[in-house]
Enzyme design. Structure first.
Site, PDB file in Angstrom:
ATOM      1  N   ARG A 231       0.778  -1.255   0.217  1.00 50.23           N
ATOM      2  CA  ARG A 231      -0.044  -0.055  -0.003  1.00 50.23           C
ATOM      3  C   ARG A 231       0.936   1.527  -0.046  1.00 50.23           C
ATOM      4  O   ARG A 231       1.915   1.456   0.564  1.00 50.23           O
ATOM      5  CB  ARG A 231      -1.101   0.113   1.181  1.00 50.23           C
ATOM      6  CG  ARG A 231      -2.206  -0.488   1.218  1.00 50.23           C
ATOM      7  CD  ARG A 231      -3.352  -0.223   0.306  1.00 50.23           C
ATOM      8  NE  ARG A 231      -4.515  -0.761   0.131  1.00 50.23           N
ATOM      9  CZ  ARG A 231      -4.528  -1.705  -0.784  1.00 50.23           C
ATOM     10  NH1 ARG A 231      -3.635  -2.004  -1.764  1.00 50.23           N
ATOM     11  NH2 ARG A 231      -5.655  -2.495  -0.803  1.00 50.23           N
ATOM     12  N   GLU A 259       2.698  11.414  -6.495  1.00 47.04           N
ATOM     13  CA  GLU A 259       3.490  12.241  -7.392  1.00 47.04           C
ATOM     14  C   GLU A 259       4.929  12.248  -6.486  1.00 47.04           C
ATOM     15  O   GLU A 259       5.766  12.436  -7.325  1.00 47.04           O
ATOM     16  CB  GLU A 259       3.041  13.616  -6.808  1.00 47.04           C
ATOM     17  CG  GLU A 259       2.292  14.489  -8.159  1.00 47.04           C
ATOM     18  CD  GLU A 259       1.601  15.721  -7.810  1.00 47.04           C
ATOM     19  OE1 GLU A 259       2.048  16.497  -6.960  1.00 47.04           O
ATOM     20  OE2 GLU A 259       0.417  15.740  -7.965  1.00 47.04           O
ATOM     21  N   HIS A 272      -0.001  -0.266  -9.899  1.00 44.79           N
ATOM     22  CA  HIS A 272      -1.076  -1.077  -8.892  1.00 44.79           C
ATOM     23  C   HIS A 272      -1.509  -2.406  -9.617  1.00 44.79           C
ATOM     24  O   HIS A 272      -2.683  -2.475 -10.256  1.00 44.79           O
ATOM     25  CB  HIS A 272      -2.257  -0.371  -8.714  1.00 44.79           C
ATOM     26  CG  HIS A 272      -3.091  -0.801  -7.570  1.00 44.79           C
ATOM     27  ND1 HIS A 272      -4.262  -0.408  -7.048  1.00 44.79           N
ATOM     28  CD2 HIS A 272      -2.666  -1.886  -6.851  1.00 44.79           C
ATOM     29  CE1 HIS A 272      -4.714  -1.039  -6.233  1.00 44.79           C
ATOM     30  NE2 HIS A 272      -3.912  -2.151  -5.980  1.00 44.79           N
TER      31      HIS A 272
HETATM   32  N1  LIG Z   1      -0.645  -4.686  -4.825  1.00 46.42           N
HETATM   33  C1  LIG Z   1      -1.990  -4.866  -4.777  1.00 46.42           C
HETATM   34  O1  LIG Z   1      -2.762  -4.645  -5.716  1.00 46.42           O
HETATM   35  C2  LIG Z   1      -2.335  -5.491  -3.525  1.00 46.42           C
HETATM   36  C3  LIG Z   1      -3.182  -6.720  -3.678  1.00 46.42           C
HETATM   37  C4  LIG Z   1      -3.878  -7.417  -2.368  1.00 46.42           C
HETATM   38  C5  LIG Z   1      -3.266  -6.963  -1.082  1.00 46.42           C
HETATM   39  N2  LIG Z   1      -2.405  -5.950  -1.070  1.00 46.42           N
HETATM   40  C6  LIG Z   1      -2.149  -5.458   0.037  1.00 46.42           C
HETATM   41  O2  LIG Z   1      -1.321  -6.340   0.954  1.00 46.42           O
HETATM   42  C7  LIG Z   1      -1.630  -6.413   2.105  1.00 46.42           C
HETATM   43  C8  LIG Z   1      -1.573  -7.896   2.438  1.00 46.42           C
HETATM   44  O3  LIG Z   1      -2.215  -8.761   1.866  1.00 46.42           O
HETATM   45  P1  LIG Z   1      -2.733 -10.348   2.542  1.00 46.42           P
HETATM   46  O4  LIG Z   1      -3.697 -10.943   1.653  1.00 46.42           O
HETATM   47  O5  LIG Z   1      -1.362 -10.875   2.883  1.00 46.42           O
HETATM   48  O6  LIG Z   1      -3.517  -9.698   3.854  1.00 46.42           O
HETATM   49  P2  LIG Z   1      -3.535 -10.791   5.130  1.00 46.42           P
HETATM   50  O7  LIG Z   1      -4.696  -9.972   6.006  1.00 46.42           O
HETATM   51  O8  LIG Z   1      -3.724 -12.211   4.790  1.00 46.42           O
HETATM   52  O9  LIG Z   1      -2.227 -10.300   5.873  1.00 46.42           O
HETATM   53  C9  LIG Z   1      -1.510  -9.257   6.502  1.00 46.42           C
HETATM   54  C10 LIG Z   1      -0.764  -9.557   7.419  1.00 46.42           C
HETATM   55  O10 LIG Z   1      -0.146  -8.440   8.116  1.00 46.42           O
HETATM   56  C11 LIG Z   1      -0.038  -8.610   9.414  1.00 46.42           C
HETATM   57  N3  LIG Z   1       0.305  -7.236  10.091  1.00 46.42           N
HETATM   58  C12 LIG Z   1      -0.503  -6.413  10.523  1.00 46.42           C
HETATM   59  N4  LIG Z   1       0.194  -5.053  10.990  1.00 46.42           N
HETATM   60  C13 LIG Z   1       1.371  -5.679  10.986  1.00 46.42           C
HETATM   61  C14 LIG Z   1       2.550  -5.019  11.488  1.00 46.42           C
HETATM   62  N5  LIG Z   1       2.609  -3.485  11.872  1.00 46.42           N
HETATM   63  N6  LIG Z   1       3.752  -5.509  11.310  1.00 46.42           N
HETATM   64  C15 LIG Z   1       3.799  -6.801  11.020  1.00 46.42           C
HETATM   65  N7  LIG Z   1       2.772  -7.368  10.289  1.00 46.42           N
HETATM   66  C16 LIG Z   1       1.675  -6.792  10.313  1.00 46.42           C
HETATM   67  C17 LIG Z   1      -1.143  -9.172   9.921  1.00 46.42           C
HETATM   68  O11 LIG Z   1      -1.113  -9.705  11.370  1.00 46.42           O
HETATM   69  C18 LIG Z   1      -1.538 -10.124   8.937  1.00 46.42           C
HETATM   70  O12 LIG Z   1      -0.772 -11.294   9.014  1.00 46.42           O
HETATM   71  C19 LIG Z   1      -3.131  -6.194   2.137  1.00 46.42           C
HETATM   72  O13 LIG Z   1      -3.410  -5.428   3.313  1.00 46.42           O
HETATM   73  C20 LIG Z   1      -3.023  -5.112   1.058  1.00 46.42           C
HETATM   74  O14 LIG Z   1      -2.853  -3.736   1.548  1.00 46.42           O
HETATM   75  C21 LIG Z   1      -2.172  -5.171  -2.258  1.00 46.42           C
END
Ligand SMILES: NC(=O)c1ccc[n+]([C@@H]2O[C@H](COP(=O)([O-])OP(=O)(O)OC[C@H]3O[C@@H](n4cnc5c(N)ncnc54)[C@H](O)[C@@H]3O)[C@@H](O)[C@H]2O)c1
Length: 389
Positions: A231, A259, A272
């Site tokens: 993100r 930006e 993205h």
């Molecule tokens: N680039 C993209 O298009 C895209 C697509 C999907 C997801 N994402 C991002 O990737 C992130 C992760 O996706 P996911 O499917 O693995 O989600 P998920 O919910 O399965 O995993 C997120 C993990 O982050 C951990 N976490 C939360 N806060 C933390 C911190 N401060 N330090 C360390 N770990 C922490 C949580 O405990 C959890 O295990 C999403 O939240 C989203 O922001 C991006």
């Protein structure tokens, strides 16, 4: 079974929409809907009509949805965890390679040679400018060991990397599934100090905003390759600019251009593309549509971000009542007292809570009148009462 109306926002995969059974009408123009299914449309200024009880976000993050406001309105917000994890892992694999070998710079340079002579010789002479290290044997730190982080960790292992993981909030199933070849660390800073590559896989929130801070960037192993396919907002871009300029960070790859990131040196901005695969869009939409149908038909909650998971199976009793309410004392006492006053027998009851909110499902041996629903809704802290079936 009751009939329900679903408003679809953004393009929802048609293969997923086919899952809706006959009692569901769905379209982008549905008026007074019972549920919304969407991808990344921003709902922060959306006017929620009273009937909306469910929002399905066909994706992993929910920062386009005002979750707390939804809780107060008794709207369950669900997402599709893991449905796009493989797509994001594959883009992270590309990011890792792009960060390490100057493939992008090299391609741009070759393109600039168009029209010149002796291309093959010029390529052989000029290619040394784009040399970059191999991944095998290097240290990869994965921040966040959820659905994506775990796959990224395993991908790192398959590249022959030494993989470290940090996630103080790892789920029980996440911990049980974590490969024993991934070194779990309780010290996130240590990863930044020791790893050659860091990949972020955490949600964006007030707590994680600028989590890659000036302080952290001051301690990194010099020449760090930083990947952010998670993100925008997770990295302090002002501090990162300085770290990129003085070489503490060799390369930044981000899937959320803005930006400020376009102005950064040694940075690759990807538009993205993390979840932009047909497979992940279909998987995410299928997951939230199944969840929407189960919630509306049976009151069961799965993968919600604001109410607890609760499952009493298919509704087979005479009547099922569900209540979304604040997690405060004596709620069950007040609910069961009202039912007892009316002489209604409880066949089964399930109550779960999550943070400040709770959900109660009650199967009854007899039907109850609408007036009783109003009485239950009048309990302080109750934000929604549904009579299912
Ligand atoms: N680039 C993209 O298009 C895209 C697509 C999907 C997801 N994402 C991002 O990737 C992130 C992760 O996706 P996911 O499917 O693995 O989600 P998920 O919910 O399965 O995993 C997120 C993990 O982050 C951990 N976490 C939360 N806060 C933390 C911190 N401060 N330090 C360390 N770990 C922490 C949580 O405990 C959890 O295990 C999403 O939240 C989203 O922001 C991006």
């Amino acid at each position: 079974m009751k009939n329900y109306k679903i408003k679809t926002i953004n393009n929802i995969a048609p293969e997923a929409l086919d899952l809706f059974t006959e009692n569901f009408a769905y379209s982008p123009d549905e008026e007074n809907p019972d549920a919304l299914i969407l991808r990344s449309q921003d709902l922060h200024n959306y006017k929620f009509t009273e009937n909306i009880r469910f929002i399905g976000r066909a994706g992993a993050g929910v920062n386009n949805i005002p979750v707390e406001k939804c809780s107060e309105l008794g709207i369950v917000v669900s997402k599709a965890p893991g449905a796009n994890a493989n797509a994001v892992k594959e883009l992270t694999a590309a990011a890792l390679l792009l960060a390490s070998r100057d493939i992008v710079g090299g391609i741009d340079w070759v393109r600039s040679l168009k029209g010149e002579e002796d291309i093959a010789q010029k390529v052989e002479k000029g290619k040394k400018a784009f040399t970059g290290p191999e991944l095998a044997g290097k240290k990869l730190g994965v921040i966040g060991l959820g659905a994506t982080g775990q796959l990224v960790g395993e991908m790192g292992l398959s590249f022959g990397m030494e993989v470290y993981g940090y996630d103080p909030f790892i789920s029980l199933s996440g911990a049980l599934n974590l490969s024993n070849q991934i070194h779990y660390s309780e010290d996130g800073k240590m990863l930044f100090k020791e790893c050659d590559y860091i990949s972020l896989h955490i949600p964006y929130s007030e707590e994680t905003k600028n989590i890659v801070s000036r302080d952290l960037l001051a301690q990194v192993k010099p020449g760090l390759h930083l990947l952010n396919i998670a993100r925008g907002g997770l990295v302090d871009l002002e501090a990162l600019k300085e770290a990129l300029e003085d070489g503490r960070v060799a390369k930044y790859v981000v899937d959320f251009p803005e930006e400020a990131s376009l102005d950064l040196p040694n940075t690759i901005n990807i538009p993205h593309l993390g979840a932009s695969t047909p497979e992940s869009q279909e998987n995410s939409a299928k997951m939230v549509i199944e969840q929407a149908m189960d919630y509306l038909n049976n009151g069961n909650i799965k993968n919600s971000v604001n109410f607890p998971d609760c499952d009493m199976g298919q509704c087979t009793s005479a009547h099922r009542v569900t209540l979304n309410h604040r997690n405060i004392p004596n709620m069950i006492g007040q609910i069961t007292a009202i039912l007892a006053e009316e002489g209604v027998n409880i066949a089964n009851l399930l109550n779960r809570h999550k943070d400040g909110w709770a959900y109660t499902m009650i199967d009854l041996d007899s039907e109850i009148p609408e007036s009783l629903r109003k009485k239950l809704w009048a309990i302080e802290g109750v934000v929604r009462v549904r009579l299912i079936k």
